[in-house]
Structure formats: C-alpha cells, structure tokens
Design a protein around this motif. Sequence first.
Motif, mmCIF file in Angstrom:
data_model
loop_
_atom_site.group_PDB
_atom_site.id
_atom_site.type_symbol
_atom_site.label_atom_id
_atom_site.label_comp_id
_atom_site.label_asym_id
_atom_site.label_seq_id
_atom_site.Cartn_x
_atom_site.Cartn_y
_atom_site.Cartn_z
ATOM 1 N N ASP A 1 40.679 36.542 43.143
ATOM 2 C CA ASP A 1 39.836 36.074 44.362
ATOM 3 C C ASP A 1 39.230 35.150 43.301
ATOM 4 O O ASP A 1 39.250 34.996 42.760
ATOM 5 C CB ASP A 1 38.604 37.737 44.306
ATOM 6 C CG ASP A 1 39.524 38.947 45.011
ATOM 7 O OD1 ASP A 1 40.114 38.524 46.259
ATOM 8 O OD2 ASP A 1 39.729 39.819 44.792
ATOM 9 N N GLY B 1 42.662 44.982 38.087
ATOM 10 C CA GLY B 1 41.274 44.299 38.684
ATOM 11 C C GLY B 1 40.284 45.394 38.226
ATOM 12 O O GLY B 1 40.582 46.107 37.093
ATOM 13 N N ARG C 1 47.454 46.618 43.192
ATOM 14 C CA ARG C 1 46.798 46.731 42.117
ATOM 15 C C ARG C 1 45.941 47.647 41.866
ATOM 16 O O ARG C 1 45.697 48.440 40.982
ATOM 17 C CB ARG C 1 45.953 45.758 41.555
ATOM 18 C CG ARG C 1 46.810 44.441 41.454
ATOM 19 C CD ARG C 1 45.854 42.773 41.197
ATOM 20 N NE ARG C 1 47.402 41.924 40.301
ATOM 21 C CZ ARG C 1 47.536 41.458 39.855
ATOM 22 N NH1 ARG C 1 46.544 42.072 38.303
ATOM 23 N NH2 ARG C 1 48.010 40.771 38.781
ATOM 24 N N VAL D 1 39.983 41.387 42.025
ATOM 25 C CA VAL D 1 42.119 41.211 41.787
ATOM 26 C C VAL D 1 41.537 39.508 41.260
ATOM 27 O O VAL D 1 41.380 38.157 41.651
ATOM 28 C CB VAL D 1 42.835 41.346 42.295
ATOM 29 C CG1 VAL D 1 42.863 42.252 43.019
ATOM 30 C CG2 VAL D 1 43.028 40.412 43.910
ATOM 31 N N ARG E 1 46.059 43.482 46.655
ATOM 32 C CA ARG E 1 45.396 44.341 46.113
ATOM 33 C C ARG E 1 45.431 45.233 46.672
ATOM 34 O O ARG E 1 45.149 46.436 45.413
ATOM 35 C CB ARG E 1 44.109 44.022 47.308
ATOM 36 C CG ARG E 1 42.672 44.550 46.953
ATOM 37 C CD ARG E 1 41.584 43.931 47.857
ATOM 38 N NE ARG E 1 42.103 42.571 48.074
ATOM 39 C CZ ARG E 1 40.716 41.618 47.667
ATOM 40 N NH1 ARG E 1 40.081 41.977 46.889
ATOM 41 N NH2 ARG E 1 41.378 40.649 47.923
#
Lengths: 380, 380
Positions: free
Chosen positions: B93, B111, B26, B90, B23
């Motif tokens: 999710d 994202g 990203r 992202v 995460r």
Amino acid sequence: MSGGLLEGVPGPASVRFDVDDERLARAAWSRLAEPGDLPARQLVQEFGASAALRGLLRGQGPPRWRSRLSDLDPVRDVRALERVGARFVVPSDPEWPGEPLSRLGVEQPFGLWVRGPLDLGEACERAIAVVGSRNCTAYGERVALELAADCARDGVTVVSGGAYGIDGAAHRGALQVAGRTVTVLACGVDRIYPTGHDQLFDRIRQVGAVVSEVPPGSSPTRWRFVERNRLIACLSRLAVVVEATDRSGASSTAARAAKHGVPVGAVPGPVYSPTSYGPHQLLRTGAVCITSAGDALDEIQRLGEAPSRPAPPRRRAAHDDLPPADLRVFDALPVRTTAPVASLAKVAGLDESTVLAALGRLELRNLAVRSGAGWRRART
Amino acid sequence: MSGGLLEGVPGPASVRFDVDDERLARAAWSRLAEPGDLPARQLVQEFGASAALRGLLRGQGPPRWRSRLSDLDPVRDVRALERVGARFVVPSDPEWPGEPLSRLGVEQPFGLWVRGPLDLGEACERAIAVVGSRNCTAYGERVALELAADCARDGVTVVSGGAYGIDGAAHRGALQVAGRTVTVLACGVDRIYPTGHDQLFDRIRQVGAVVSEVPPGSSPTRWRFVERNRLIACLSRLAVVVEATDRSGASSTAARAAKHGVPVGAVPGPVYSPTSYGPHQLLRTGAVCITSAGDALDEIQRLGEAPSRPAPPRRRAAHDDLPPADLRVFDALPVRTTAPVASLAKVAGLDESTVLAALGRLELRNLAVRSGAGWRRART
C-alpha cells in the motif's frame, strides 16, 4: 640567559632578598606574573625561577613583568603567611600534588600558598571537584551537600571554590562528615572572599586546606577567578557541575577540566530550572551523568585502578525476564477461572507441548497453578 | 515449498477465504503468529503470505502456527474493521511507512490495522516517539505535554502508546495544538486499553491514527506490549523517554530503538525522582539530553537533511569574552575613584603601553571612562 624569551627593555634593578633561593624566587614570580601568563611559566619551567628572575633584574624580559618589581618582597610574603600558620608549597616539596598538576603542562602554578593542616599531595590523590552557581536552588544545594558528604565519607577529598551556593554546600557537606575538603581561592589565602563565608573558611583552615596561587594580599579579580578554575579542575580526578547557568564560572571549570583531560560530570535537574541549563549542556557534550556519590565514585574508580562497584539491585517482578514462550503462556493464563492446555495453546499461539513445558517452568516459579483439568495464574 | 522452514507435522486443513489474496493472507498471519515470532515473518518475507499459508494448510510448518487455524476468518476481521472506518495496511500500500519500518528487518509486522484519517506513511516521515511511565510525576506530565505540543506545532508527528501518564500527556499535547499523533496499541484497534482513555482514543481516531499489528479482538498481553514498543520506536526518527523507572516499558522502547538504529533521547529530572532514574540511566549510555522541543527538533534535523538550527542566544555581560589583557585591566579599574595608567599597570601586571591599548578598547565598549588624569570603570 641572553636573547630568546628574555629580550626586552634593558635596565638593571635590585631586590631585597636572596634571588638564588628557588622557593623565594618562585614566590616572587607568583607576584610578578599573573596566572595565565604563559611565557613567564615557560621561562621558569625551562630555566628555574632564580635564573629567570636574575635575567629580569638585568633588564631582560617584557616590561609587564617589571611593573611590580619595585614592591617585590617575597620574604615578607612568606613570613606573613607563616604567622598565620601557612606555607608556600613548591614543586620540589613532598606535599606538591605533582601528578594531578602535571596535566596543566606550562599552565602549572609557580607554587601554591596553603593554609590548613591537610597534606595537599595526599588529599589530591583521590579528589572530586564539586562546583556550581552562587545563585543555586535549594535542590542544587541539597545535591551538592549530599554528593560531597557521601564522597568525603568514602575518603574522597572535596575540592571547590568557596563561593556562596553550590561551592559552599560542597565544602559544608565534606565538613559535616569530618571528611577532607580543599578550597581554592582567586585571592590571597590571608583574605576572605566572599566575606560571608568567614566561619566556613575558619573551619576549612582548621581541618582542611585553603589554597591559592596568588600571593598574600592579592584581591580576587575576574581574571584570577577564571584561572583559579583550572586549579580546581586539575587538583581533582572528576569535576562535577551541580548547577550552572551558561555564563557561570562552573562552566568555565568544566571547560578547563575537559581541556586538561579531567573527566567532567554533570548533575541533571528539572528542565525548567535555569540553573540546570549548564549541566544539561554539558551532558550533551559528553559529560557523565551524576545522580549520586555512587555514580561519581564509580567514575573515579573506573578511571583509577580498582574494579567497578557492582550495579545496584533492581526491583523485580516475578514475571520479569521470562523466556518468550513462558511469558506468552503466563499472559494467556486466566486469573479467576481455569483453562485447559488446548485453549492456552490457542490464546498464546503456541503448540500444546510448548505450552505444557512452559506451564511446568511457571509452576516451579510459583506463577502458574494446576486446578482440576485446567490451569490458572497463581495469586501473588 | 517443501522442506526448509515448512517442515513439521503433516495433515491438510482448510479455510473459508481466498488464500491467494495476499492482503487476506497477511491478515491471517497476523492472527496465526504472535508478534516476535520471527520464523513466521522470515517465511512470509521470503515466499509471500499466500504461499506460506498454503504450505501451512498442507500440513507444513511448526504446530504453534496451526493452533489458531480453525478460527481463522480474515474476511470477517477486515469487514469488522471496515465497519468502524478502519483498514488493514500492507507493505504494497502507498500508505505503508516502508522506510522507517525497514529498519526492523525480519521483525517487520505482517501488516498494520489502522483507525483514523491520518496517512500513516506521510505521518511517519517526520515523527517523534514520546514515551514514559504510567506512574509519572506532574513534572513529567508537563514536560511530555509541552514537548509533544511544541514538536507537533513544528509539523512533527507524536507517536506514543496511549497509556496513562506520559503517553497520554504526549497525545494530548499534540491534540491541543491540532497536531498529528499516532497511538500504537498492544491490543486490537477495536478495543480500548486502558479503558479510562476512551475519550482520548475517540479523539485520536477522529484526527490521528490508532495502529496495531494484532488483529481485532486481540487482548493486550505483556508479550504484545513488549513487541508493540518496537513499532513505537521504529515509526519515529527519535525516541524520547520522559520519565521511567528501570523496569518500565519506556526503557524497553528505548532498548528497541537503540537496537534498530533509532536515536534515543532522555529528559533529565531531579536526581531524587525515581521516575527520572530511567532517563538518567539512558543519558549514561549515550542518549541525547532533551530539555525542550528545540533539542528534539535539532536532533531530528541533524539526522535528516536540513541544516542544524542556530544556537539560542546567550545572556551576556558586557565584560564577557574580553581578551585576557583587557579583562585584567578591567579588573584593575577602580569603581569609585580613578587610577593613573602606571598604577593600573602595576595592579594588572601589564606594561603601560598594553594598559593604554586595553583602555582604548574598553572605552570603545563603554567599560572604561577617562576622568582627569586617571581612569575608572564605567557605571553599568
């Protein structure tokens, strides 16, 4: 001529004219069989008007064609028309708009009663139908008038139905620029409908053409209006609906155009205007969006032989169509202060050599200015 | 990770966060590579954000991705966002709008930075983009507001760009009916652009979602606007342009929608209105004509699973859709006097038995009245 389509109630009848005169026989049929009576048209196309009429006089054919036999006098009809400077045009005449009307197939008229100096065949070589609601808005009236005037100025004949509202505006638009216009009536060409348009029809008779497939004296019935619309559509290369509710005759003209392969155009308008409902429906079913005579002429040319006209010039900003890197560097350039290349690279997310190359191109286009050790955006 | 896309200037670098946190990696990429930098996106989609970032830190990859490495602090970015109640969403999710965004292929964002209570994935299951000019007319503003309100009332999420004019009206329309709305920004979600819309954005943050693919603090550059438009289009099932000049961002949104297979709608307007030029151009190139929320919902449903809604009822006249013979007899019926069947047959051009049968049907529909030995039209 026995059997087949001419079967029916027997019983000979007689008429007071030369049945062998094909023109008179066609004039007779235009009184005997209503527009849209396809068996009568098929018969005349197959055997000729005279032969078909002789069969009818021998008692052949369905009774509906015989109901008007007793009053038949095409010589009187043709003479009455000649007195007002009109003529009955048939397919063998040079003036017959053969190519456009051929799209109608069996639905072709027996002949056309014509008043006015315009050569119908020539006029319909490049013609546009501009039709719409009687109860139109000032917006629709203005669009119809300007569309017709601009098309007529370009040598395109404006065909319409002579009704109040959009039709009238279309005719007036063509007349205003001394262009060609044809009105197709649902009644005889010796009658005036609507009566409030007597001056308009006077003018069209003087310089254009007033056309009908029903003989002199015929009144404009709903049925004849419906069938009249196929002629408006098929005498034209493009049928444009300016304003129409969902029930208006213009929608029927569009439907007949589509049925016979004439492209349909529709003029958009405010979504809150009930009279733009019809055109918007047409746009949803494949009609061409027409916002000006340019659009209409483009469409007519696209379908014809000439090459398409060039697209109108766009209003452009200096930074339009910059390549991606140049646009990102342009975005990164400060307006009031200056920035060094390293800082521009960071802001733009590009490496310094790309930034430098972009700055060179931007400088050439007068978009970037070098100032001391840095760069800024050029003032516009 | 050597060779291939990660070739370039060598030289190790270091960062102050856990590169293995996908995460955070990203979030880092969303700062390193601008929207539209496709090689970066391809790399991340192929190897994952962490692996791609490790390669970059080892000195691989083109220099442009390294220009912002020194300032990189995704932990600070994410925390700054969390302080204002936001999140970085992202693809892993549950909230990720995977299906709509998959249309973007390699152009998918790393994202999305999101502010607001709306679940983005759920909101974009049935969403419409309503976009248009900043310099719109009162007409366009009204259409946008009503279109958005009526769609939102039907449970459709209204997606737009938060700009003045059409965009703002679309958001306000959705908010007015307590519907769902998503604004996609070209700057960071911690910034307000345009500043005059601070109250509007406040409200959207409270009940909707404010979304961006660029990290907090990013300014809205022209380049980012262009790329932002692909997100507005692809988060939606239908992208409707209400008003647009030929150079406006809404036309770019329509182009991105078309490119990625999202249907484009266009609202017609007066042909004299420059802001309707864009929609009319779109109508000419295959856009669906949208005059109301009903049209838009029809189009969304047509593309989705549910059956199409029934056509709206037409306003009808009693004589609409009469069969040909009946219409001709109806036309022949006098209004004030009466006529015998024989005379009706002559006027209508039909035989008497057909006329009698038609009269029977017309009487049943209360269109004809027998009166003594004749018939007349019924009063309406």
